[in-house]
Write an enzyme that holds these catalytic residues in place. Structure first.
Site, PDB file in Angstrom:
ATOM      1  N   ASP A 119      -4.276 -13.127   3.266  1.00  0.00           N
ATOM      2  CA  ASP A 119      -5.530 -12.656   3.859  1.00  0.00           C
ATOM      3  C   ASP A 119      -6.728 -12.997   2.971  1.00  0.00           C
ATOM      4  OD1 ASP A 119      -4.388 -10.811   2.122  1.00  0.00           O
ATOM      5  OD2 ASP A 119      -4.473  -9.126   3.524  1.00  0.00           O
TER       6      ASP A 119
ATOM      7  N   HIS B 185       0.818  -1.226   0.000  1.00  0.00           N
ATOM      8  CA  HIS B 185       0.000   0.000   0.000  1.00  0.00           C
ATOM      9  C   HIS B 185       0.846   1.269   0.000  1.00  0.00           C
ATOM     10  CE1 HIS B 185      -3.566  -2.354   0.447  1.00  0.00           C
ATOM     11  NE2 HIS B 185      -3.219  -2.816   1.629  1.00  0.00           N
TER      12      HIS B 185
ATOM     13  N   ASP C 200      -2.290 -10.679  -2.610  1.00  0.00           N
ATOM     14  CA  ASP C 200      -2.876 -10.268  -1.334  1.00  0.00           C
ATOM     15  C   ASP C 200      -4.369  -9.955  -1.556  1.00  0.00           C
ATOM     16  OD1 ASP C 200      -1.866  -8.932   1.524  1.00  0.00           O
ATOM     17  OD2 ASP C 200      -3.653  -7.945   0.705  1.00  0.00           O
TER      18      ASP C 200
END
Ligand code: 6XA
Ligand code: ZN
Length: 342
Positions: free
Chosen positions: A285, A160, A196
């Site tokens: 995740d 990010h 992800d």
């Protein structure tokens, strides 16, 4: 496959992040890396080695100098206010506000250099963040030296983080720094595959106008999922980067077979691009029991992800990103890595 790991990650342990109106304990915690390391050791995947230290210039190939300087000094500036708890931003230069003038006060700087309030800065954050980038760079260096694969057990994660912004538990973009290092040391074309659960907004933005680094990401649809403001299918790159960006937003509830079908599309795009080397932003995740995510992957699905990445038959660096079902994170990471190695 060699794993690169440093205990320095423990130096970063944020107390709280802003989540749904509350300051809640950080989901991104040191025990995540401990569980991954334990699982790697038990798996017989290969040796675990410490990272080398790389020059600051390896960071500023991807991040701006002022942003790196901010990360280096933020804690000291925060401490100078008399604060002892974590530094967190609370105001951002959004619509209608000026973003051309960097503030000089630390409260302003925190917001100027952040996209959200999920990025606590503690006394040890910079040391851990710098070490995490070294872990990724050491992995990249192994590929340059001829290894077919490596696993950079990075913490904190990175995808990010933009050229000039932290966000979503990320400070330096480890995968982007590694990809740039590969480009600077022999690889003509590099592909980054981000598996992800969250869109790798920082990585996409860093390479969006470049044709030498392809970015493909599978993630929760940004219409309903963090980071909300990037990651749609119509984002294909600009200028020289036109066609070198590919997003696969997927709905909440996405199952293993549905995910793997989309992954086949991303793999086909990467194969068509023809990279010399591949960097994988490896978040788990996507796991069905992840506490902050909404996909339904389990067990063998992770093995299949590894297998499909292996079908590219390119030197591949895995870089650890997210995954918050702490007890299962190690098993799921090792499933991808052993699926690749098999
Ligand atoms: C912020 C959520 C940040 C998501 C972090 C993550 N409340 N990114 O796992 O991959
Ligand atoms: Zn994530």
């Amino acid at each position: 496959m060699l794993t690169i790991y440093s205990d320095d990650h423990r130096l970063h342990h944020g107390a709280a992040e802003l989540y749904r109106g509350q300051l809640v304990p950080c989901f991104e915690m040191p025990s995540r890396a401990d569980h991954v390391l334990d699982a790697v050791r038990e798996s017989g995947l290969g040796d675990v080695v410490a990272p080398d230290r790389f020059d600051r210039t390896a960071l500023t190939r991807v991040h701006t100098d002022d942003y790196v300087a901010f990360l280096e000094t933020a804690w000291d500036e925060w401490r100078a206010l008399g604060e002892t708890g974590d530094a967190l931003p609370y105001v951002w230069p959004a619509r209608g506000l000026r973003r051309d003038v960097p503030p000089t006060h630390i409260d302003g700087k925190l917001g100027f250099y952040a996209i959200d309030a999920a990025v606590p800065i503690t006394a040890g954050t910079w040391a851990a963040v710098r070490s995490s980038a070294d872990v990724a760079l050491t992995g990249a260096q192994r590929l340059i030296a001829g290894d077919h694969s490596a696993f950079a057990l990075c913490r904190p994660p990175g995808h990010h983080a933009g050229a000039r912004a932290m966000g979503g538990f990320c400070y330096l973009n480890n995968a982007a720094i590694a990809a740039q290092h590969l480009r600077d040391h022999g690889a003509q074309r590099v592909a980054i595959l981000d598996v992800d659960y969250h869109h790798g907004n920082g990585t996409q933005a860093i390479f969006y106008d470049r044709g030498d680094v392809f970015f493909a990401s599978l993630h929760g649809d940004p219409a309903v999922e963090y980071p909300f403001f990037l990651g749609y299918a119509d984002e294909c790159g600009v200028g020289a980067g036109q066609g070198a960006n590919r997003n696969f937003p997927l709905p909440w509830g996405t199952t293993g077979p549905e995910y793997l079908a989309a992954l086949d599309g991303a793999i086909a795009d990467i194969a068509a691009f023809g990279p010399d080397m591949v960097v994988v932003s490896l978040g788990v995740d996507t796991f069905a029991d992840d506490p902050i995510s909404h996909f339904k992957l389990r067990g063998d699905d992770f093995v299949q992800i590894g297998r499909r990445i292996a079908s590219l038959a390119r030197p591949t660096l895995f870089v650890m990103e997210g995954g918050y079902a702490v007890a299962e994170i190690g098993v799921n990471v090792v499933a991808v890595l052993t699926g690749f190695a098999a």
